[in-house]
Design an enzyme around this catalytic site. Sequence first.
Site: not given
Ligand code: PBG
Length: 308
Positions: A231, A178
């Site tokens: 991601k 991520k």
């Molecule tokens: C954090 C989380 C994020 C997303 C899913 N879970 C983003 C972040 O780090 O703020 C983002 C998913 C998206 O942008 O669709 N737990």
Amino acid sequence: MAIKLHPHNLIYPYFVTEGKGRKETIRHFPGIYRFSVDRLIKDIAGLQTSGIDKVLLFGVPFRKDPRGAGAYSRDTVIAQAVRAVKKEFPGLTVMTDVCLCAYTSHGHCGVISAKAPKVKLDDQKTLQALSEVALRHAEAGADWVSPSAMAKKQVRVIRTALNRQGLGRVKILGYSAKFASNFYGPFRNAAHSAPRFGDRRAYQLDPGDERSALKEIQDDIREGADMVMVKPALGYLDIIRQAKDASSVPLAAYNVSGEYALIKYGARSGLWDEKKMVFEVISSIKRAGADYIISYHAKDIAQWLKKN
Ligand code: PBG
């Protein structure tokens, strides 16, 4: 040969909030809503007719606190949602996001031990909280839990906690690779989870760091992940391909909120055809090696596939 897309490969994300009768629009997130549980059930009834059989639930509580206690210390909004959804649609695969960012008043993904010079998470407290969150979701009937806090060893700690409670049937989707991305904007509006100070670079990956991404994938598999994830998706197709080639478990890619917003706003301005653009992008993510794609376009894709 053309890539075959099937609704079974798609996972649709939902934002679930407290209260009743709510279907709230979200800033810079056209076509996506925050639903209360009763309205969520209605929406899923429509989703099911499109052939999609997997959802990923994100909780957005009314109240937040520094420890994110709303995520695990009471009958949480996600536990309620999971129970209601499973009762109504037993065949639907229900996955839940396991993180604290939507529940903490500071918006970070775990319990914080330092604010400066860089935000630091307290690993022990964060892991303890995350495993409690996963247990609440699993006890409510979730099929999959998806730890997304990027806390070290989160998959192993959650696997152990689940097994100890006789919840070995519950699978784990690791948000393994991520990245600290600029593409999460609309999501943070949806979850009210933008960090109040600092940023997430202390615990999310540097966009240029391919080596750590692949290491995180292997670590999660070793710790017991049943599926791993890259991601965002679109700027990271090379990582998806390498993860696929190196992974012994299925691979998911998260086509995140900012990627979705790009296509939506471009289409609205008459810059391109939404449907053609969505198919091009989703096909590229599939081609790169994703077995499953989490996407806010999933509902539209499934409808379009039906008509083709
Ligand atoms: C954090 C989380 C994020 C997303 C899913 N879970 C983003 C972040 O780090 O703020 C983002 C998913 C998206 O942008 O669709 N737990």
